[in-house]
Design an enzyme around this catalytic site. Structure first.
Site, mmCIF file in Angstrom:
data_model
loop_
_atom_site.group_PDB
_atom_site.id
_atom_site.type_symbol
_atom_site.label_atom_id
_atom_site.label_comp_id
_atom_site.label_asym_id
_atom_site.label_seq_id
_atom_site.Cartn_x
_atom_site.Cartn_y
_atom_site.Cartn_z
ATOM 1 C CG ASP A 77 -0.170 -0.570 2.531
ATOM 2 O OD1 ASP A 77 0.993 0.272 2.716
ATOM 3 O OD2 ASP A 77 -0.682 -1.132 3.265
ATOM 4 C CG ASP A 79 0.790 4.608 4.305
ATOM 5 O OD1 ASP A 79 -0.480 4.598 3.886
ATOM 6 O OD2 ASP A 79 1.359 4.191 4.882
ATOM 7 C CG ASP A 155 7.905 1.840 12.993
ATOM 8 O OD1 ASP A 155 8.313 2.350 12.247
ATOM 9 O OD2 ASP A 155 6.932 0.907 13.001
HETATM 10 P P1 ATP Z 1 3.384 -2.956 5.741
HETATM 11 O O1 ATP Z 1 4.636 -3.369 4.488
HETATM 12 O O2 ATP Z 1 2.895 -3.925 6.377
HETATM 13 O O3 ATP Z 1 2.328 -2.092 5.178
HETATM 14 P P2 ATP Z 1 4.493 -0.442 6.850
HETATM 15 O O4 ATP Z 1 5.493 -0.267 7.642
HETATM 16 O O5 ATP Z 1 4.127 0.110 5.690
HETATM 17 O O6 ATP Z 1 4.241 -2.109 6.679
HETATM 18 P P3 ATP Z 1 2.083 0.331 7.943
HETATM 19 O O7 ATP Z 1 1.066 -0.142 9.113
HETATM 20 O O8 ATP Z 1 1.476 0.650 6.564
HETATM 21 O O9 ATP Z 1 3.223 -0.461 8.023
HETATM 22 O O10 ATP Z 1 2.406 1.795 8.437
HETATM 23 C C1 ATP Z 1 2.861 2.767 7.627
HETATM 24 C C2 ATP Z 1 4.077 3.785 8.282
HETATM 25 O O11 ATP Z 1 3.613 4.246 9.474
HETATM 26 C C3 ATP Z 1 5.380 2.960 8.651
HETATM 27 O O12 ATP Z 1 6.089 2.663 7.802
HETATM 28 C C4 ATP Z 1 5.732 3.786 10.033
HETATM 29 O O13 ATP Z 1 6.757 4.798 9.298
HETATM 30 C C5 ATP Z 1 4.565 4.287 10.452
HETATM 31 N N1 ATP Z 1 4.114 3.435 11.545
HETATM 32 C C6 ATP Z 1 3.121 2.439 11.433
HETATM 33 N N2 ATP Z 1 2.965 2.215 12.741
HETATM 34 C C7 ATP Z 1 3.780 2.717 13.764
HETATM 35 C C8 ATP Z 1 3.972 2.702 14.989
HETATM 36 N N3 ATP Z 1 3.318 1.754 15.729
HETATM 37 N N4 ATP Z 1 5.051 3.454 15.384
HETATM 38 C C9 ATP Z 1 5.556 4.401 14.777
HETATM 39 N N5 ATP Z 1 5.461 4.484 13.315
HETATM 40 C C10 ATP Z 1 4.414 3.770 12.743
HETATM 41 MG MG MG Z 2 2.057 0.207 4.598
#
Ligand code: ATP
Ligand code: MG
Length: 450
Positions: A77, A79, A155
């Site tokens: 996805d 963002d 994070d």
């Molecule tokens: P995925 O590939 O599973 O989507 P992701 O890292 O993109 O992994 P998301 O849940 O889509 O995970 O979150 C998007 C972004 O938001 C992360 O890359 C990070 O920068 C931030 N983020 C998400 N969860 C947290 C958290 N618990 N604490 C701090 N930052 C977070």
């Molecule tokens: Mg993501």
């Protein structure tokens, strides 16, 4: 002297201004260095950035998508982070809506695809704007900030990268590109504090390292063991969402093994603990996870209800057998066992109702597969969830819980023509089907009416 002094003060001021607009500490990585393949970026994400740029705002692809692009993985996805407020974003895109309570975001819709746009978030610790509970967990934070502050709140260093598709540059505030190249997952800031603020980050560390083949940095790894109990404090719905991501990542087996190695699985799926300790249960769950991983990696969808039905099945079995021993009839006992296990699971990590309904259907179908006579097999074939029930039966056979020929019988029965099906049916042994005794003749009542 005075001139020198004034120059010093002004130079200092300039630097402070630089830092507050957020770019002074960022490293800028150009296209020839990052080598991001634009083909992997969704058109919807590009159009969203473009719309915001045209309206005079900053807009970057951010988070996991940039990390995945650097690793040449197609992101799941996209963002977008911007300096526009949610209201301003909403004004730019006709098909958009503001969502969220903990932090307000905008969903921008492009056909089937939805792009999540968030406004840069600010520091909470220094401004005292975040509410925390006794263990330091942040329960609300709603402050907008600069891009640099936004990066510091993320994070892992690999998740704090900002990609501007127009200039094709990556802004890197925490040496994330170097970490991605070195295949390292490193927490930004002090790991213990960051886990205390949000214990789900421990699960994210395990999930992302398993999914992307990244090594968790030693300092990021070290505090996890003594902080596992913090997960008990996390709202069950968040745990559920995180576990779902973990199980449907295509790397469920590695993730589960890593969770167990770090003692993080306790309290998440307490029932799973028990299941994994019995050889038959472990075999069944591992087969189910392997199946799911293979489906996801082959680009097929996987139904969360099916997965959770498999994870809890052996507990249902134990409860079902116990209830039958206490004298309950087979079918009512199964329904009682199903409810008992779902309620027990809900104490730590509630599974959404929309999934539990299907889980129950899959479980309730199982005794029907053992009835292979009369009209019943035909009726089962027309059940709307037959396919899920049948796949579940095959797993039970493959794990050794049921004889393999039961699964084979159903595979053949579903494929066979009308005549072959009739021949496959088993003799009817059901007592209910035995011939009814003829009713006694009703006595003729003389009503006296002539
Ligand atoms: P995925 O590939 O599973 O989507 P992701 O890292 O993109 O992994 P998301 O849940 O889509 O995970 O979150 C998007 C972004 O938001 C992360 O890359 C990070 O920068 C931030 N983020 C998400 N969860 C947290 C958290 N618990 N604490 C701090 N930052 C977070
Ligand atoms: Mg993501």
């Amino acid at each position: 002297m005075i001139k020198q002094f004034l120059q010093k003060v002004f130079r200092k001021r300039e630097r402070v201004t630089d830092a507050s607009n957020g770019l002074s500490s960022a490293q800028t990585i150009t296209a020839s260095n990052h080598q991001i393949n634009h083909q992997l970026i969704s058109q919807a994400a590009l159009k969203t950035c473009d719309g915001l740029h045209r309206a005079g705002f900053q807009a970057y692809i951010v988070g996991g998508a940039v990390r995945d692009l650097l690793l040449n993985h197609p992101p799941k996805d996209f963002d977008i982070a911007t300096d526009a407020t949610p209201e301003q974003v909403h004004k730019v895109f006709r098909r958009s809506r503001i969502i969220g309570r903990r932090f307000r975001l905008v969903h921008v819709m492009w056909g089937q695809e939805t792009i999540e746009v968030s406004t840069f978030r600010g520091h909470h610790q220094t401004e005292g704007d975040a509410e925390t509970n006794d263990s330091g967990r942040i329960i609300r934070d709603n402050v907008f900030g600069s891009i640099e502050e936004d990066a510091a709140r993320r994070d892992f260093t690999a998740n704090a990268l900002y990609y501007d598709p127009k200039q094709q540059i990556v802004l890197d505030f925490h040496k994330g590109v170097a970490d991605v190249r070195a295949k390292t997952l490193r927490m930004i800031g002090d790991p213990t504090t960051r886990y205390q603020e949000d214990p789900v980050r421990m699960l994210r560390a395990v999930r992302l390292s398993a999914k992307l083949g990244l090594r968790i940095d030693t300092k990021t790894q070290a505090p996890i063991r003594k902080l596992t109990a913090l997960l008990e404090d996390v709202p069950p719905s968040r745990l559920f969402d995180e576990m779902l991501k973990l199980f449907l990542s295509g790397h469920a087996i590695e993730s589960i093994n890593a969770l167990r190695a770090q003692q993080l699985h306790h309290g998440l799926l307490p029932l799973l603990d028990v299941v994994l300790e019995q050889p038959l249960g472990e075999r069944f769950v591992m087969l189910a996870l392997k199946n799911t991983d293979e489906r996801i990696l082959a680009g097929k969808s996987s139904n969360p209800s099916f997965l959770f039905a498999t994870l809890l099945w052996h507990e249902v079995l134990v409860a079902w057998q116990a209830l039958q021993k206490r004298g309950e009839h087979v079918i009512p006992a199964l329904h009682m066992a199903m409810n008992e296990i779902i309620d027990k699971q809900a104490e730590t990590m509630a599974i959404h109702n929309r999934y539990t309904a299907t889980m129950k259907e899959i479980w309730a179908m199982q005794p029907r597969f053992e009835q292979r006579s009369g009209k019943r097999p035909y009726a089962l074939l027309t059940h709307p969830r037959y396919r899920a029930g049948y796949d579940f039966l095959l797993l039970r056979c493959a794990s050794g819980e049921l004889p393999a020929d039961l699964g084979t019988w159903w595979t053949n029965f579903a494929d066979a023509g009308t005549e072959a099906r009739t021949q496959m049916l088993m003799p009817d042994t059901d007592i209910k089907k035995r011939k009814r005794r003829p009713l006694k003749k009703k006595p003729v009542v003389d009503t006296g009416v002539v």
